[in-house]
Motif scaffolding. Sequence first.
Motif, PDB file in Angstrom:
ATOM      1  N   ASP A 108     -26.104 -31.182 -37.724  1.00 37.28           N
ATOM      2  CA  ASP A 108     -26.395 -31.583 -36.352  1.00 37.28           C
ATOM      3  C   ASP A 108     -25.229 -32.393 -35.784  1.00 37.28           C
ATOM      4  OD1 ASP A 108     -28.832 -30.368 -36.513  1.00 37.28           O
ATOM      5  OD2 ASP A 108     -29.976 -32.217 -36.827  1.00 37.28           O
ATOM      6  N   PHE A 109     -25.115 -32.402 -34.447  1.00 37.92           N
ATOM      7  CA  PHE A 109     -23.979 -33.074 -33.821  1.00 37.92           C
ATOM      8  C   PHE A 109     -23.907 -34.555 -34.174  1.00 37.92           C
ATOM      9  CE2 PHE A 109     -22.141 -35.434 -30.196  1.00 37.92           C
ATOM     10  CZ  PHE A 109     -20.849 -34.931 -30.255  1.00 37.92           C
ATOM     11  N   ASP A 110     -25.037 -35.249 -34.106  1.00 33.54           N
ATOM     12  CA  ASP A 110     -24.990 -36.693 -34.390  1.00 33.54           C
ATOM     13  C   ASP A 110     -24.634 -36.944 -35.853  1.00 33.54           C
ATOM     14  OD1 ASP A 110     -27.415 -35.699 -35.222  1.00 33.54           O
ATOM     15  OD2 ASP A 110     -28.637 -37.277 -34.331  1.00 33.54           O
ATOM     16  N   MET A 125     -14.743 -32.337 -35.734  1.00 33.20           N
ATOM     17  CA  MET A 125     -14.292 -31.561 -34.573  1.00 33.20           C
ATOM     18  C   MET A 125     -15.519 -30.808 -34.081  1.00 33.20           C
ATOM     19  SD  MET A 125     -10.538 -30.003 -35.367  1.00 33.20           S
ATOM     20  CE  MET A 125     -10.112 -29.556 -33.669  1.00 33.20           C
ATOM     21  N   ALA A 126     -15.969 -31.162 -32.892  1.00 36.86           N
ATOM     22  CA  ALA A 126     -17.202 -30.561 -32.376  1.00 36.86           C
ATOM     23  C   ALA A 126     -17.205 -30.713 -30.856  1.00 36.86           C
ATOM     24  CB  ALA A 126     -18.414 -31.250 -32.993  1.00 36.86           C
ATOM     25  N   GLY A 127     -16.048 -30.453 -30.248  1.00 36.74           N
ATOM     26  CA  GLY A 127     -15.932 -30.717 -28.813  1.00 36.74           C
ATOM     27  C   GLY A 127     -16.278 -32.165 -28.528  1.00 36.74           C
ATOM     28  N   VAL A 128     -15.798 -33.062 -29.383  1.00 34.01           N
ATOM     29  CA  VAL A 128     -16.205 -34.468 -29.290  1.00 34.01           C
ATOM     30  C   VAL A 128     -15.450 -35.187 -28.177  1.00 34.01           C
ATOM     31  CG1 VAL A 128     -16.364 -36.680 -30.486  1.00 34.01           C
ATOM     32  CG2 VAL A 128     -16.734 -34.553 -31.754  1.00 34.01           C
ATOM     33  N   THR A 129     -16.207 -35.750 -27.268  1.00 29.54           N
ATOM     34  CA  THR A 129     -15.645 -36.523 -26.172  1.00 29.54           C
ATOM     35  C   THR A 129     -15.271 -37.923 -26.662  1.00 29.54           C
ATOM     36  OG1 THR A 129     -17.081 -35.370 -24.631  1.00 29.54           O
ATOM     37  CG2 THR A 129     -16.201 -37.509 -23.894  1.00 29.54           C
ATOM     38  N   VAL A 130     -14.098 -38.370 -26.252  1.00 25.49           N
ATOM     39  CA  VAL A 130     -13.693 -39.743 -26.557  1.00 25.49           C
ATOM     40  C   VAL A 130     -14.373 -40.655 -25.542  1.00 25.49           C
ATOM     41  CG1 VAL A 130     -11.751 -41.336 -26.757  1.00 25.49           C
ATOM     42  CG2 VAL A 130     -11.435 -38.903 -27.287  1.00 25.49           C
ATOM     43  N   ASP A 133     -17.737 -46.254 -26.599  1.00 25.52           N
ATOM     44  CA  ASP A 133     -18.637 -46.573 -27.710  1.00 25.52           C
ATOM     45  C   ASP A 133     -18.160 -45.945 -29.010  1.00 25.52           C
ATOM     46  OD1 ASP A 133     -20.445 -48.048 -26.173  1.00 25.52           O
ATOM     47  OD2 ASP A 133     -21.232 -46.189 -25.347  1.00 25.52           O
ATOM     48  N   ARG A 134     -17.739 -44.708 -28.916  1.00 26.92           N
ATOM     49  CA  ARG A 134     -17.267 -44.045 -30.138  1.00 26.92           C
ATOM     50  C   ARG A 134     -15.980 -44.683 -30.639  1.00 26.92           C
ATOM     51  NH1 ARG A 134     -18.764 -37.977 -27.965  1.00 26.92           N
ATOM     52  NH2 ARG A 134     -21.026 -38.212 -28.207  1.00 26.92           N
ATOM     53  N   LEU A 135     -15.149 -45.152 -29.717  1.00 24.74           N
ATOM     54  CA  LEU A 135     -13.903 -45.802 -30.139  1.00 24.74           C
ATOM     55  C   LEU A 135     -14.170 -47.081 -30.928  1.00 24.74           C
ATOM     56  CD1 LEU A 135     -11.678 -45.243 -26.985  1.00 24.74           C
ATOM     57  CD2 LEU A 135     -11.110 -44.553 -29.327  1.00 24.74           C
ATOM     58  N   VAL A 148     -16.193 -30.741 -19.166  1.00 25.03           N
ATOM     59  CA  VAL A 148     -16.919 -31.355 -18.049  1.00 25.03           C
ATOM     60  C   VAL A 148     -18.405 -31.150 -18.267  1.00 25.03           C
ATOM     61  CG1 VAL A 148     -15.124 -31.202 -16.290  1.00 25.03           C
ATOM     62  CG2 VAL A 148     -16.598 -29.244 -16.695  1.00 25.03           C
ATOM     63  N   GLN A 149     -19.192 -32.120 -17.878  1.00 24.87           N
ATOM     64  CA  GLN A 149     -20.648 -31.986 -18.011  1.00 24.87           C
ATOM     65  C   GLN A 149     -21.189 -31.180 -16.830  1.00 24.87           C
ATOM     66  OE1 GLN A 149     -22.516 -33.168 -20.658  1.00 24.87           O
ATOM     67  NE2 GLN A 149     -20.473 -33.575 -21.494  1.00 24.87           N
ATOM     68  N   VAL A 150     -22.030 -30.205 -17.121  1.00 24.89           N
ATOM     69  CA  VAL A 150     -22.641 -29.397 -16.064  1.00 24.89           C
ATOM     70  C   VAL A 150     -24.150 -29.291 -16.305  1.00 24.89           C
ATOM     71  CG1 VAL A 150     -20.526 -28.048 -15.733  1.00 24.89           C
ATOM     72  CG2 VAL A 150     -22.327 -27.185 -17.243  1.00 24.89           C
ATOM     73  N   ALA A 171     -31.134 -32.101 -23.333  1.00 25.01           N
ATOM     74  CA  ALA A 171     -29.744 -32.347 -23.742  1.00 25.01           C
ATOM     75  C   ALA A 171     -29.698 -32.360 -25.263  1.00 25.01           C
ATOM     76  CB  ALA A 171     -29.228 -33.671 -23.183  1.00 25.01           C
ATOM     77  N   GLN A 172     -28.493 -32.275 -25.798  1.00 22.09           N
ATOM     78  CA  GLN A 172     -28.367 -32.334 -27.257  1.00 22.09           C
ATOM     79  C   GLN A 172     -28.341 -33.782 -27.697  1.00 22.09           C
ATOM     80  OE1 GLN A 172     -24.938 -29.609 -28.514  1.00 22.09           O
ATOM     81  NE2 GLN A 172     -24.475 -30.281 -26.447  1.00 22.09           N
ATOM     82  N   ARG A 173     -29.047 -34.056 -28.769  1.00 18.00           N
ATOM     83  CA  ARG A 173     -29.125 -35.423 -29.258  1.00 18.00           C
ATOM     84  C   ARG A 173     -27.732 -35.982 -29.585  1.00 18.00           C
ATOM     85  NH1 ARG A 173     -32.599 -34.528 -33.177  1.00 18.00           N
ATOM     86  NH2 ARG A 173     -30.961 -34.344 -34.706  1.00 18.00           N
ATOM     87  N   GLY A 174     -27.487 -37.200 -29.118  1.00 18.03           N
ATOM     88  CA  GLY A 174     -26.248 -37.886 -29.481  1.00 18.03           C
ATOM     89  C   GLY A 174     -25.033 -37.505 -28.666  1.00 18.03           C
ATOM     90  N   THR A 175     -25.200 -36.607 -27.685  1.00 21.74           N
ATOM     91  CA  THR A 175     -24.033 -36.182 -26.899  1.00 21.74           C
ATOM     92  C   THR A 175     -23.872 -37.040 -25.658  1.00 21.74           C
ATOM     93  OG1 THR A 175     -25.373 -34.625 -25.611  1.00 21.74           O
ATOM     94  CG2 THR A 175     -24.331 -33.773 -27.617  1.00 21.74           C
ATOM     95  N   THR A 176     -22.703 -36.947 -25.043  1.00 21.74           N
ATOM     96  CA  THR A 176     -22.473 -37.699 -23.809  1.00 21.74           C
ATOM     97  C   THR A 176     -23.446 -37.238 -22.723  1.00 21.74           C
ATOM     98  OG1 THR A 176     -20.685 -36.164 -23.290  1.00 21.74           O
ATOM     99  CG2 THR A 176     -20.059 -38.286 -24.260  1.00 21.74           C
ATOM    100  N   GLY A 177     -23.768 -35.941 -22.699  1.00 21.96           N
ATOM    101  CA  GLY A 177     -24.742 -35.460 -21.720  1.00 21.96           C
ATOM    102  C   GLY A 177     -26.060 -36.200 -21.857  1.00 21.96           C
ATOM    103  N   ASP A 244     -12.294 -36.047 -22.254  1.00 18.21           N
ATOM    104  CA  ASP A 244     -11.256 -35.600 -23.193  1.00 18.21           C
ATOM    105  C   ASP A 244     -11.872 -35.342 -24.557  1.00 18.21           C
ATOM    106  OD1 ASP A 244      -9.043 -35.766 -21.499  1.00 18.21           O
ATOM    107  OD2 ASP A 244      -8.993 -37.946 -21.738  1.00 18.21           O
ATOM    108  N   TYR A 245     -11.566 -34.190 -25.130  1.00 16.04           N
ATOM    109  CA  TYR A 245     -11.995 -33.886 -26.488  1.00 16.04           C
ATOM    110  C   TYR A 245     -10.896 -34.291 -27.468  1.00 16.04           C
ATOM    111  CZ  TYR A 245     -15.518 -30.561 -24.609  1.00 16.04           C
ATOM    112  OH  TYR A 245     -16.563 -29.959 -23.966  1.00 16.04           O
ATOM    113  N   ALA A 246     -11.319 -34.897 -28.561  1.00 16.92           N
ATOM    114  CA  ALA A 246     -10.343 -35.244 -29.599  1.00 16.92           C
ATOM    115  C   ALA A 246     -11.016 -35.151 -30.958  1.00 16.92           C
ATOM    116  CB  ALA A 246      -9.775 -36.634 -29.360  1.00 16.92           C
TER     117      ALA A 246
HETATM  118  N1  GLN Z   1     -18.704 -33.361 -25.550  1.00 17.58           N
HETATM  119  C1  GLN Z   1     -20.032 -33.803 -25.825  1.00 17.58           C
HETATM  120  C2  GLN Z   1     -19.994 -35.032 -26.672  1.00 17.58           C
HETATM  121  O1  GLN Z   1     -19.015 -35.337 -27.275  1.00 17.58           O
HETATM  122  C3  GLN Z   1     -20.866 -32.721 -26.495  1.00 17.58           C
HETATM  123  C4  GLN Z   1     -20.331 -32.259 -27.813  1.00 17.58           C
HETATM  124  C5  GLN Z   1     -21.250 -31.290 -28.554  1.00 17.58           C
HETATM  125  O2  GLN Z   1     -22.396 -31.115 -28.193  1.00 17.58           O
HETATM  126  N2  GLN Z   1     -20.772 -30.636 -29.574  1.00 17.58           N
HETATM  127  O3  GLN Z   1     -20.950 -35.747 -26.740  1.00 17.58           O
END
Ligand code: GLN
Length: 284
Positions: A108-110, A125-130, A133-135, A148-150, A171-177, A244-246
């Motif tokens: 899972d993403f989280d 690496m999971a399209g992770v937005t910087v 909080d994550r920093l 971009v969030q849509v 939304a997906q758990r733990g994501t910026t969305g 930004d993804y990193a």
């Molecule tokens: N970019 C979003 C985030 O970092 C979603 C990433 C994802 O769902 N894999 O929270």
Amino acid sequence: MKKFLALTMAMAMVLSLAACGGNSGSKSQSSAASAGSASSASASASASTSEPAGLKTIEEGKLIMSTNASFPPYEMTDDSGKIVGIDAEIAEAIANKLGLELVIDDMDFDAALLAAQQGKSDMVMAGVTVNEDRLLVMDFSDSYATGVQVVIVKEGSDVTMDNLGEKMIGAQRGTTGYIYASDTPENGGYGEDHVIAYDNGATAVQALKNGQVDCVIIDNAPAQEYVKANPGLTILEGEWVTEDYAIGMAKGNTALVEAVNGALAELTADGTVQAILDKYINAD
Ligand code: GLN
């Protein structure tokens, strides 16, 4: 725009979300000496250097990447069950540069974020937005892409960018969305009662199709893929926040961050990163 922007600025304390990282069904994929992935990626293999001095990974000779392979085109499984996508190919190219064997762990993403934070994977690496909080809890490489969030809705639905506060949002758990949407109205969100967290993008989209939520907030690239794959869904016109993804790594793992950044810089300079992005996003 105001909503999402205000939120990004105001997200000072929210990382509690990462606390729920149940490591459900983690699956591993190793792709030693993978022949014939992206042509650009395999080209970089020939230029591979050996592991830089001082660089230590969890398992010697390996680079373990945690991800959530439900985020096309950044990571998804192909028909044979192999994890493919932009992140998988960039990771493979980085591993080649560093003389390491890439191992991909799907969860899972989280959990994928947490794995890198806790040193259970070398990187996420999971399209992770910087974000701020994550920093606080992990280090990031230089950015390699933007998102971009849509908002995905059913075609013909009455959901607009202005009435999201009266709707149920998936939304997906733990994501910026999720973080944006569930924040308080003062901070530009809609409140936790308006948001349902799903394990991943696919289940959130399924919930939208089933009528359990009115819309799904997710990053633009996977949104396009989900809309393409599910007739009857569409993306709302609107104003988005760009992120930004990193690559996320354990805090303080400077040798790894430097090695990854070095590899990424070379792969950016020689066009490999762009070629991989174009292969998945611009080519149809
Ligand atoms: N970019 C979003 C985030 O970092 C979603 C990433 C994802 O769902 N894999 O929270």
